[in-house]
Design a protein around this motif. Structure first.
Motif: not given
Length: 631
Positions: A446-450, A473-481, A500-508
């Protein structure tokens, strides 16, 4: 004997070399403890009397001889975890079993046991990973009475088994046997459960419909039947050699389960009498590697990219994600179990189960067979399966040599894929792991806007508002230990699946965890260093083009030459306060302050190097991996 796969041999040699000092120090300490006589031989009469003051007369008389083994039970029983509810009656089974061989058993102590299925998406999830180290500490408190000749650990679920494992290794001079409770019977098909969750995420069914589906899935005592962290735990304890063979997936509340529990207790007593099977000798570099290989071959939980690091360090063994990545490259994927397929662990067991996997991997050179287990030397005992004969006696028979369902379980000669599916991705954003065994090839790159978020709730709200209906690309931060204890973020899974099922490229992409049930959307997780430690994920802005390519091992930002010079985004005060207070989180401030990184095992136990005894040098810091050994 089949030669080891060359990659397996090379990684093993590297880990042994890297761990030489820490492993030597650990074994020295365990050997010293072993020569210091059993607890009953050195406790004063008053101490010993206290230990048995509440015991039945028969047990007191046995204990007073001073010559018979005493088995310490560490239990994670509670009624909240369906997998742990059966442990309520296990201590009585164990006590009666060891009386039959002229020994005694006592519940040495209990450990907390959280259910991540209850705390998903709730504040309590921020205590989940830290509970592993609390469990390790409470296991040590239980066994530190020093009144035991062996230990029996009762635990199944996510953080519980790793914690019991870590705590028990501090008493590795003793034999330690793990006894599971087994999975619940199968409920509704996993695909149907996922379908209803996706509909609910889109407001297409109501909460009552969702609850009906969930209750039909999680419906009785026993482990949840998908192949998440809990069931991965049980498989690994078997392959490491701390279970009796083929005990992981036998149902609770059955005659066979009771017989296996009694047999585990008696085996611990046998080991105590013989002086064999000490946990410090069962758990070594080769058995840890065997656990990794089996995890990869079965498509197990991503949580173990963290847990295994901490578990190994408890035995003085140093592993990292590069090791896991290289082992994955040479490990065939033999199982398709939900979320990597539609079948559950009961179907996996029926098709051949762990015994089939161990035989296949061992006979093809993908496992070390020169290991010690609680059953003795080698892995051949783990090709067997238990049954009750016509008289109700426990006997062992050979496991199947051919899969009974090739849609669920396959031989090494015909795997589902040639690699294990857990990969290291790295680049401008740091180092992360991704499980691709459940992701279709066309969805992996996946290569997409964050779209950048600092909380799971904000990401879910954006989904509900339709702001994520695009390549993203869903970027979720400040979730580390260090930030908030590194919660699982599984509540996002249905939303990501819908996109994803709607046909879009998605990553986390996140410095948190996803889940032991990481599913069909690509997720680069455990990103290190984390945002709060100055990790590059804190530099990502909305609209940056992020590229995730697990096939090439890449996780980077595209077309942003000044990325490395950008300042890190500050954490919002609201985010800080939410993570610091309420639901017990204020009690874990010290943990967040000293915890190590995800790749170091996200542990507070190994946040500082252990001090050596007086007159010796302090052993090397186990948080520091010496790459000069890798050349």
């Amino acid at each position: 004997m089949t030669d080891l796969h060359p990659t397996l041999r090379a990684v093993t040699d590297r880990i042994i070399a890297r761990s030489r000092d820490t492993r030597t120090d650990y074994l020295r300490r365990m050997d010293d403890a072993a020569t210091n006589r059993p607890g009953r031989a050195k406790l004063s009469c008053a101490n010993w009397a206290h230990a048995f003051a509440g015991a039945p007369v028969k047990d007191k008389l046995t204990a007073m001889t001073g010559s018979q083994p005493n088995l310490g039970i560490v239990t994670a029983y509670n009624d909240m975890l369906s997998a742990h509810q059966p442990f309520e009656r296990f201590p009585n089974i164990v006590r009666q079993a060891v009386r039959e061989v002229n020994a005694t058993a006592q519940v040495a102590g209990g450990t907390p046991a959280m259910c991540d299925g209850v705390t998903q998406g709730r504040p309590g999830m921020e205590l989940s990973l830290f509970s592993r180290d609390v469990i390790a500490m409470s296991t040590a408190v239980a066994l530190t009475h020093d009144a035991f000749d062996a230990a029996l650990c009762l635990g199944v679920c996510d953080k519980i088994v790793p914690g019991l494992f870590m705590g028990s290794l501090a008493f590795g001079h003793l034999p330690v046997v793990f006894a599971p409770a087994g999975p619940m019977p199968s409920g509704i098909p996993n695909a149907e459960k996922a379908r209803v969750r996706a509909l609910y995420a889109q407001n297409k069914v109501d909460r009552a419909t969702l609850l009906e589906s969930e209750v039909a899935s999680y419906h009785s005592p026993g482990t949840c039947t998908f192949y998440g962290t809990a069931n991965s735990n049980q498989m690994m304890m078997e392959v490491i050699g701390l279970h009796l063979p083929s005990t992981a997936f036998v149902h609770p509340d059955t005659g066979l389960r009771d017989a296996l529990t009694a047999a585990a207790a008696k085996r611990a007593v046998e080991l105590a009498r013989s002086g064999e099977g000490r946990m410090s000798r069962v758990v070594d570099e080769k058995s840890i590697i065997n656990a990794i290989i089996a995890l990869l071959a079965t498509g197990g939980s991503t949580n173990h990219a963290i847990h295994l690091v901490a578990m190994a360090r408890s035995a003085g063994v140093l592993i990292d994600w590069t090791d896991l990545d290289e082992l994955s490259s040479c490990t065939p994927l033999l199982a398709r179990v939900y979320p990597n397929g539609s079948a559950d662990v009961n179907a996996f067991q029926a098709a051949g189960g762990v015994a089939f996997v161990v035989r296949e991997l061992a006979e093809s050179g993908h496992l070390h067979t020169d290991v010690t287990t609680v059953m003795g030397e080698g892995l051949e005992a783990y090709y067997q399966e238990p049954v009750l004969d016509e008289n109700g006696k426990l006997v062992w028979c050979d496991g199947v040599t051919e899969s009974l369902d090739p849609d669920i379980l396959r031989p090494v000669s015909d795997p589902f894929q040639k690699d294990g599916g857990l990969r290291l991705v790295q680049g401008a954003l740091g180092r992360a792991v991704i499980k691709v065994s459940a992701v279709k090839p066309e969805h992996r790159v996946v290569e997409a806007p964050a779209a950048v978020f600092d909380s799971q709730e904000a990401a879910l709200e954006a989904f509900k508002q339709g702001q994520l209906d695009r390549d993203v690309v869903v970027v979720l931060r400040f979730q580390g230990p260090k930030a908030n204890g590194m919660p699982e973020l599984h509540s996002l899974s249905p939303a990501l699946s819908v996109i994803q099922d709607r046909g879009f490229k998605v990553a986390f992409v996140t410095d948190g965890r996803m889940s032991g049930a990481s599913g069909k959307t690509p997720a680069a997780i455990h990103l290190s260093p984390e945002a709060l430690a100055g990790g590059p994920i804190a530099r990502v802005r909305d609209g940056d083009i992020v590229r995730l390519d697990p096939d090439r091992g890449e996780l980077t930002v595209v077309g942003c030459p000044d990325f490395a010079e950008r300042p890190c985004a500050p954490r919002t005060e609201a985010s800080l306060q939410t993570a610091s207070w309420g639901y017990g989180r204020e009690l874990f401030g010290a943990f967040r302050h000293v915890v190590g990184s995800a790749e170091e095992g996200a542990s507070v136990v190994f946040a500082q190097p252990p001090a050596g005894p007086p007159g010796t040098d302090t052993p090397p810091d186990p948080n520091v991996v010496d790459r000069t050994m890798d050349a």
